[in-house]
Write a protein that holds these residues in place. Structure first.
Motif, PDB file in Angstrom:
ATOM      1  N   TYR A 251       0.840  -1.199   0.000  1.00 45.38           N
ATOM      2  CA  TYR A 251       0.000   0.000   0.000  1.00 45.38           C
ATOM      3  C   TYR A 251       0.874   1.247   0.000  1.00 45.38           C
ATOM      4  CZ  TYR A 251      -4.024   2.954   0.859  1.00 45.38           C
ATOM      5  OH  TYR A 251      -5.016   3.889   0.730  1.00 45.38           O
ATOM      6  N   PRO A 252       0.651   2.179  -0.931  1.00 46.30           N
ATOM      7  CA  PRO A 252       1.554   3.333  -1.059  1.00 46.30           C
ATOM      8  C   PRO A 252       1.601   4.176   0.220  1.00 46.30           C
ATOM      9  CG  PRO A 252       0.094   3.147  -2.979  1.00 46.30           C
ATOM     10  CD  PRO A 252      -0.414   2.185  -1.956  1.00 46.30           C
ATOM     11  N   GLY A 253       2.813   4.385   0.714  1.00 41.16           N
ATOM     12  CA  GLY A 253       3.017   5.261   1.854  1.00 41.16           C
ATOM     13  C   GLY A 253       2.817   4.613   3.201  1.00 41.16           C
ATOM     14  N   ALA A 254       2.260   3.392   3.254  1.00 37.00           N
ATOM     15  CA  ALA A 254       1.976   2.771   4.548  1.00 37.00           C
ATOM     16  C   ALA A 254       3.255   2.386   5.284  1.00 37.00           C
ATOM     17  CB  ALA A 254       1.085   1.548   4.359  1.00 37.00           C
ATOM     18  N   ALA A 255       4.240   1.856   4.563  1.00 36.98           N
ATOM     19  CA  ALA A 255       5.491   1.473   5.217  1.00 36.98           C
ATOM     20  C   ALA A 255       6.211   2.696   5.778  1.00 36.98           C
ATOM     21  CB  ALA A 255       6.385   0.725   4.223  1.00 36.98           C
ATOM     22  N   ALA A 256       6.223   3.779   5.027  1.00 36.40           N
ATOM     23  CA  ALA A 256       6.867   5.004   5.526  1.00 36.40           C
ATOM     24  C   ALA A 256       6.122   5.547   6.742  1.00 36.40           C
ATOM     25  CB  ALA A 256       6.906   6.053   4.414  1.00 36.40           C
ATOM     26  N   LEU A 257       4.785   5.456   6.732  1.00 35.71           N
ATOM     27  CA  LEU A 257       4.005   5.918   7.884  1.00 35.71           C
ATOM     28  C   LEU A 257       4.298   5.066   9.106  1.00 35.71           C
ATOM     29  CD1 LEU A 257       1.830   7.714   9.114  1.00 35.71           C
ATOM     30  CD2 LEU A 257       0.106   6.147   8.212  1.00 35.71           C
ATOM     31  N   LEU A 258       4.422   3.762   8.923  1.00 35.60           N
ATOM     32  CA  LEU A 258       4.750   2.883  10.048  1.00 35.60           C
ATOM     33  C   LEU A 258       6.124   3.209  10.618  1.00 35.60           C
ATOM     34  CD1 LEU A 258       4.091   0.490  11.856  1.00 35.60           C
ATOM     35  CD2 LEU A 258       5.020  -1.025  10.084  1.00 35.60           C
ATOM     36  N   ALA A 259       7.099   3.478   9.744  1.00 36.39           N
ATOM     37  CA  ALA A 259       8.435   3.837  10.228  1.00 36.39           C
ATOM     38  C   ALA A 259       8.394   5.139  11.025  1.00 36.39           C
ATOM     39  CB  ALA A 259       9.396   3.956   9.054  1.00 36.39           C
TER      40      ALA A 259
END
Length: 306
Positions: A251-259
């Motif tokens: 999902y776009p941007g979800a991994a960066a948001l989790l980090a």
């Protein structure tokens, strides 16, 4: 004498009766001025409101025409979607897209008909159509991966009528991939489903439909995570974004948001730990009894005089 004005007005819009007191006349004149101003504001507001509603109607009609592949109508309505010289919403971006797709549709619709003088675009499209017809769907999609935008079903229908359903299908497949990358899940699903209906074995089309469905299911959790993170509720935000990633790991941007959420939780934990350590040190200092000092020795007696 008290009811007389200091000086006569230079010009009277509303004449005063000869026996009318000046106080009554001034009150009546002011009421008329206020009524005139209110009427003017209402008229201006009505005109501006009409312009806003007309621009909104043109914008909505342009959106629908663009989605239906009616690019001439879309260009006409989106060009008129202006209020006081400014575009309504993203009318300019949609107008640029309509112009690009209008030119692209003409190019694609005539690409297979220029057999006498083939161009690079027509040769590439024919090569991709041949690959697609042979079942090499991924290679056909890669051959046209540099298209600037999607080609809606209206353009694909013209190509199908011209005798090349494979060319129409590969164009729709590439368009579905572009729509998915842009977040237009409805268009991506529709275009890919059109391809899959004619070519049931097209794995890329099935993958696009599945990916769009996963993104649609994960979107509410990602949106909730972003809202919670903005409010500083980091643990609840982490739970929500992890649910989004469990549904759609890409999902776009979800991994960066989790980090970002994990980093914020780590910083908060470190700050809380440092605060607790400082509080413990302060408490220990306050409970330690003060050190006792030994009494000073008594002075030695003076020697007797001789």
């Amino acid at each position: 004498m008290v009811d007389q004005p200091l000086r006569a007005p230079a010009r009277q819009l509303w004449p005063r009766a000869g026996d009318e007191p000046y106080s009554t006349y001034e009150r009546r004149r002011r009421l008329r001025v206020v009524a005139l101003v209110v009427l003017l504001v209402i008229v201006v507001g009505a005109v501006f409101g009409t312009l806003v509603l007309r621009a909104r109607d043109n914008y909505i009609a342009g959106q629908r025409a663009l989605a239906a592949g009616q690019y001439g109508l879309a260009i006409q309505r989106l060009s008129a979607a202006n209020v006081a010289g400014r575009p309504w919403a993203n009318a300019h971006a949609l107008l640029d897209q309509a112009v690009t797709l209008s030119m692209g549709r003409t190019q694609y619709a005539t690409a297979l008909q220029g057999a006498a003088r083939p161009t690079a675009a027509s040769l590439t499209l024919r090569r991709a159509a041949t690959l697609f017809e042979a079942g090499r769907y991924a290679q056909a999609q890669a051959a046209l991966a540099d298209l600037p935008s999607r080609v809606p079903p209206a353009a694909a229908a013209r190509l199908s009528a011209a005798g090349s359903p494979a060319a129409a299908a590969v164009l729709l497949l590439v368009g579905a991939a572009h729509a998915l990358a842009a977040g237009d899940l409805r268009t991506a699903t529709s275009d890919a489903a059109t391809v899959l209906a004619r070519y049931p074995g097209c794995v890329p089309a099935r993958s696009l439909i599945d990916e769009a469905a996963r993104r649609q299911r994960a979107a509410p959790f990602d949106s909730r995570a972003a809202t919670l993170a903005a409010a500083g509720r980091w643990k609840l935000a982490r739970t929500a974004v992890r649910r989004a990633l469990a549904i759609d790991p890409a999902y776009p941007g979800a991994a960066a948001l989790l980090a970002r959420i994990d980093a914020a939780i780590t910083r908060r934990a470190a700050a809380a730990k440092a605060k607790a350590a400082a509080a413990a040190a302060a408490a220990s200092t306050s409970t330690t009894p003060p050190a006792t000092t030994a009494p000073a020795p008594a002075p030695a007696p003076a020697p007797p005089p001789p």
